[in-house]
Design an enzyme around this catalytic site. Structure first.
Site, PDB file in Angstrom:
ATOM      1  N   GLY A 159      44.338 -34.542  -1.853  1.00 25.89           N
ATOM      2  CA  GLY A 159      45.267 -33.651  -2.554  1.00 25.89           C
ATOM      3  C   GLY A 159      46.690 -34.168  -2.441  1.00 25.89           C
ATOM      4  O   GLY A 159      47.094 -34.622  -1.376  1.00 25.89           O
ATOM      5  N   ARG A 212      39.863 -38.917  -5.886  1.00 23.55           N
ATOM      6  CA  ARG A 212      38.827 -38.719  -4.874  1.00 23.55           C
ATOM      7  C   ARG A 212      37.690 -39.679  -5.189  1.00 23.55           C
ATOM      8  O   ARG A 212      37.303 -39.854  -6.338  1.00 23.55           O
ATOM      9  CB  ARG A 212      38.376 -37.257  -4.853  1.00 23.55           C
ATOM     10  CG  ARG A 212      39.499 -36.369  -4.297  1.00 23.55           C
ATOM     11  CD  ARG A 212      39.027 -34.992  -3.907  1.00 23.55           C
ATOM     12  NE  ARG A 212      39.982 -34.353  -3.009  1.00 23.55           N
ATOM     13  CZ  ARG A 212      40.925 -33.492  -3.382  1.00 23.55           C
ATOM     14  NH1 ARG A 212      41.071 -33.185  -4.643  1.00 23.55           N
ATOM     15  NH2 ARG A 212      41.724 -32.944  -2.484  1.00 23.55           N
ATOM     16  N   ASP A 226      42.761 -34.800   6.064  1.00 18.34           N
ATOM     17  CA  ASP A 226      41.723 -35.188   7.026  1.00 18.34           C
ATOM     18  C   ASP A 226      40.622 -36.039   6.393  1.00 18.34           C
ATOM     19  O   ASP A 226      40.118 -36.972   7.021  1.00 18.34           O
ATOM     20  CB  ASP A 226      41.149 -33.970   7.747  1.00 18.34           C
ATOM     21  CG  ASP A 226      40.452 -33.000   6.822  1.00 18.34           C
ATOM     22  OD1 ASP A 226      40.844 -32.920   5.641  1.00 18.34           O
ATOM     23  OD2 ASP A 226      39.515 -32.315   7.265  1.00 18.34           O
ATOM     24  N   GLY A 227      40.261 -35.763   5.133  1.00 21.08           N
ATOM     25  CA  GLY A 227      39.256 -36.593   4.463  1.00 21.08           C
ATOM     26  C   GLY A 227      39.742 -38.037   4.347  1.00 21.08           C
ATOM     27  O   GLY A 227      39.023 -38.989   4.680  1.00 21.08           O
ATOM     28  N   THR A 254      49.711 -33.666   3.404  1.00 23.09           N
ATOM     29  CA  THR A 254      48.941 -32.496   2.954  1.00 23.09           C
ATOM     30  C   THR A 254      49.780 -31.246   3.134  1.00 23.09           C
ATOM     31  O   THR A 254      50.441 -31.093   4.161  1.00 23.09           O
ATOM     32  CB  THR A 254      47.610 -32.346   3.734  1.00 23.09           C
ATOM     33  OG1 THR A 254      47.067 -31.048   3.468  1.00 23.09           O
ATOM     34  CG2 THR A 254      47.775 -32.495   5.231  1.00 23.09           C
ATOM     35  N   ASP A 258      48.654 -28.396   3.663  1.00 20.76           N
ATOM     36  CA  ASP A 258      47.911 -27.373   4.414  1.00 20.76           C
ATOM     37  C   ASP A 258      48.342 -27.217   5.876  1.00 20.76           C
ATOM     38  O   ASP A 258      48.063 -26.199   6.494  1.00 20.76           O
ATOM     39  CB  ASP A 258      46.410 -27.688   4.389  1.00 20.76           C
ATOM     40  CG  ASP A 258      45.849 -27.691   2.967  1.00 20.76           C
ATOM     41  OD1 ASP A 258      46.420 -26.971   2.124  1.00 20.76           O
ATOM     42  OD2 ASP A 258      44.871 -28.403   2.707  1.00 20.76           O
ATOM     43  N   ASP A 276      47.002 -28.631   8.354  1.00 16.64           N
ATOM     44  CA  ASP A 276      45.740 -28.373   9.060  1.00 16.64           C
ATOM     45  C   ASP A 276      45.322 -29.522   9.978  1.00 16.64           C
ATOM     46  O   ASP A 276      44.165 -29.594  10.382  1.00 16.64           O
ATOM     47  CB  ASP A 276      44.619 -28.077   8.045  1.00 16.64           C
ATOM     48  CG  ASP A 276      44.414 -29.206   7.040  1.00 16.64           C
ATOM     49  OD1 ASP A 276      45.222 -30.158   7.028  1.00 16.64           O
ATOM     50  OD2 ASP A 276      43.440 -29.134   6.271  1.00 16.64           O
ATOM     51  N   ARG A 324      43.618 -24.094   2.648  1.00 17.86           N
ATOM     52  CA  ARG A 324      42.198 -24.276   2.995  1.00 17.86           C
ATOM     53  C   ARG A 324      41.861 -23.452   4.245  1.00 17.86           C
ATOM     54  O   ARG A 324      42.138 -22.276   4.281  1.00 17.86           O
ATOM     55  CB  ARG A 324      41.858 -25.760   3.153  1.00 17.86           C
ATOM     56  CG  ARG A 324      42.036 -26.495   1.824  1.00 17.86           C
ATOM     57  CD  ARG A 324      41.254 -27.771   1.776  1.00 17.86           C
ATOM     58  NE  ARG A 324      41.871 -28.807   2.577  1.00 17.86           N
ATOM     59  CZ  ARG A 324      41.449 -30.063   2.594  1.00 17.86           C
ATOM     60  NH1 ARG A 324      40.414 -30.451   1.869  1.00 17.86           N
ATOM     61  NH2 ARG A 324      42.066 -30.962   3.340  1.00 17.86           N
ATOM     62  N   ALA A 335      56.631  -9.935   4.620  1.00 19.65           N
ATOM     63  CA  ALA A 335      55.397  -9.278   4.171  1.00 19.65           C
ATOM     64  C   ALA A 335      54.984  -8.150   5.107  1.00 19.65           C
ATOM     65  O   ALA A 335      55.231  -8.211   6.313  1.00 19.65           O
ATOM     66  CB  ALA A 335      54.276 -10.309   4.079  1.00 19.65           C
ATOM     67  N   GLU A 336      54.343  -7.146   4.542  1.00 16.10           N
ATOM     68  CA  GLU A 336      53.813  -6.035   5.349  1.00 16.10           C
ATOM     69  C   GLU A 336      52.612  -6.487   6.167  1.00 16.10           C
ATOM     70  O   GLU A 336      52.415  -6.077   7.301  1.00 16.10           O
ATOM     71  CB  GLU A 336      53.347  -4.885   4.441  1.00 16.10           C
ATOM     72  CG  GLU A 336      54.394  -3.844   4.164  1.00 16.10           C
ATOM     73  CD  GLU A 336      55.553  -4.385   3.375  1.00 16.10           C
ATOM     74  OE1 GLU A 336      55.306  -5.165   2.433  1.00 16.10           O
ATOM     75  OE2 GLU A 336      56.702  -4.061   3.713  1.00 16.10           O
ATOM     76  N   LYS A 366      59.765   2.682   2.452  1.00 16.19           N
ATOM     77  CA  LYS A 366      59.664   1.523   1.565  1.00 16.19           C
ATOM     78  C   LYS A 366      58.880   1.925   0.317  1.00 16.19           C
ATOM     79  O   LYS A 366      57.953   2.735   0.388  1.00 16.19           O
ATOM     80  CB  LYS A 366      58.969   0.364   2.295  1.00 16.19           C
ATOM     81  CG  LYS A 366      59.183  -0.965   1.605  1.00 16.19           C
ATOM     82  CD  LYS A 366      58.879  -2.130   2.518  1.00 16.19           C
ATOM     83  CE  LYS A 366      59.039  -3.433   1.752  1.00 16.19           C
ATOM     84  NZ  LYS A 366      58.773  -4.599   2.558  1.00 16.19           N
TER      85      LYS A 366
END
Ligand code: ADP
Length: 342
Positions: free
Chosen positions: A14, A75, A107-108, A131, A133, A135, A177, A192-193, A223
């Site tokens: 990606g 890919r 990672d790939g 990436t 991500d 990750d 991911r 964010a809530e 709110k």
């Protein structure tokens, strides 16, 4: 006169904003050290088809601010499964006299890089973590993550304007991911809530209870709208595939009575815009620092490594060890999000 050392770079998997800045850094640092750099097009696919050419300092000009990757990415599943395909790639590298390879990807792509290191017969490989991500456990940050978080925050800010005007609730699906980092950071930065991430294991009903509780609290303090950020990894889990942003929004609409307030909720998938756009200064600087480190490692004939950043220091890690590390979620950030959303 001794021949110049030749290295090559490819971007794979990606795409991520900052990959161009990394290509530029590798090329310019290598040229500075009197090395030659081949740019391989479309990742391992271009390696197989011998689609590569020498890059000059000028050829990487005017790309530092651009998203995507000037080398393209692709890919090639056969790279993982077919030894003959890999051998063709190694033969192409040897035919060009390439001694070192920089692989920028996730990672790939790193698994592919590890095979090149082991099987190619002497070509050193260094990975750069490209990436969005975040990750990869061995590094605090990956190239593209900061830009992706900022893109999410920009989008949530815009959603917030319209949510506030209409008194709506937005359930925002962000990428990553199996990693919830984009959701946690963008959720905190956007106020964010509730933040839903795959690292926290809850059933659909437990997540719904959590969201209801959060919305009840924030509506009770006055709110008029709400932002729920969820990582895509939440509905990648088995038995959770129905649990999309639209599903949650519909459920909230049908169950406003549990919140004690009229709810008009909408699902929103930010999608691939998160992968594009001009990289932030942070990502460009990270790319510059990591690219320089990759070149230095190859100059020293080191390989089987990947470059990371740990406590703001650029480091090199063994690529196989890096791949086997499990990423830990930053529990404090999750608690903080919780405290601040009360
Ligand atoms: P990313 O690098 O972003 O995680 P992918 O998982 O799609 O993206 O991997 C990119 C490419 O890396 C694949 O198309 C393939 O060529 C190669 N690759 C992926 N997994 C492996 C593997 N296990 N062994 C060897 N090569 C792999």
């Amino acid at each position: 006169m001794a021949e110049k050392k030749r290295i090559a770079i490819l971007t794979s998997g990606g795409d991520a904003p900052g990959m161009n800045a990394a290509i530029r850094a590798v090329v310019r640092a290598a040229l500075y050290f009197d090395m030659e750099v081949y740019g391989i097009r479309d990742g391992y696919y271009g390696l197989m088809t011998d689609d590569m050419s020498l890059l000059s300092a000028g050829s990487v000009g005017d790309i530092i601010h651009r998203g995507g990757t000037m080398l393209g990415t692709a890919r090639l599943p056969e790279f993982a499964t077919d030894p003959a395909t890999r051998q063709k790639c190694y033969d192409n590298l040897h035919a060009h006299g390439i001694e070192g390879l920089v692989v920028c990807g996730g990672d790939g792509s790193y698994r592919g890089a590890s095979l090149v290191q082991k099987e190619s017969g002497g070509i050193n490989v260094v990975g750069l973590p490209g990436t969005i991500d975040n990750d990869l456990a061995y590094t605090d940050y990956t190239i593209g993550f900061d830009t992706a978080v900022n893109t999410c925050v920009d989008n949530i800010n815009k959603l917030r304007d319209t949510m506030a005007s209409h008194g709506r609730v937005s359930v925002v699906d962000v990428m990553g991911r199996g990693c919830g980092d984009i959701a946690v950071r963008s959720g905190i930065a956007a106020g964010a809530e509730a933040i839903l991430i795959p690292e926290i294991k809850k059933t659909d009903n437990q997540w719904l209870d959590y969201i209801v509780q959060k919305l009840r609290t924030s509506f009770a303090r006055g709110k008029k709208y709400g932002i729920i950020v969820m990582a895509e990894g939440v509905y990648a889990a088995p038995k959770m595939q129905h649990f999309t942003a639209d599903y949650i929004a519909s459920w909230l609409n049908a169950n406003s009575n549990t919140i004690g307030h009229r709810v008009d909720a909408r699902g929103c998938v930010i999608g691939h815009v998160q992968r594009g756009g001009s990289p932030t200064a942070s990502d460009r600087i990270l790319s510059a620092r990591m690219g320089e480190m990759a070149v230095n490692l190859l100059r020293e004939n080191k390989g089987g490594l990947c470059v990371g950043i740990v406590k703001n220091r650029i480091v090199a890690a063994d690529i196989d060890k890096a791949l086997s590390m499990r990423r830990r979620v930053d529990k404090h950030l999750i608690e903080l999000a919780d405290i601040l959303a009360r």
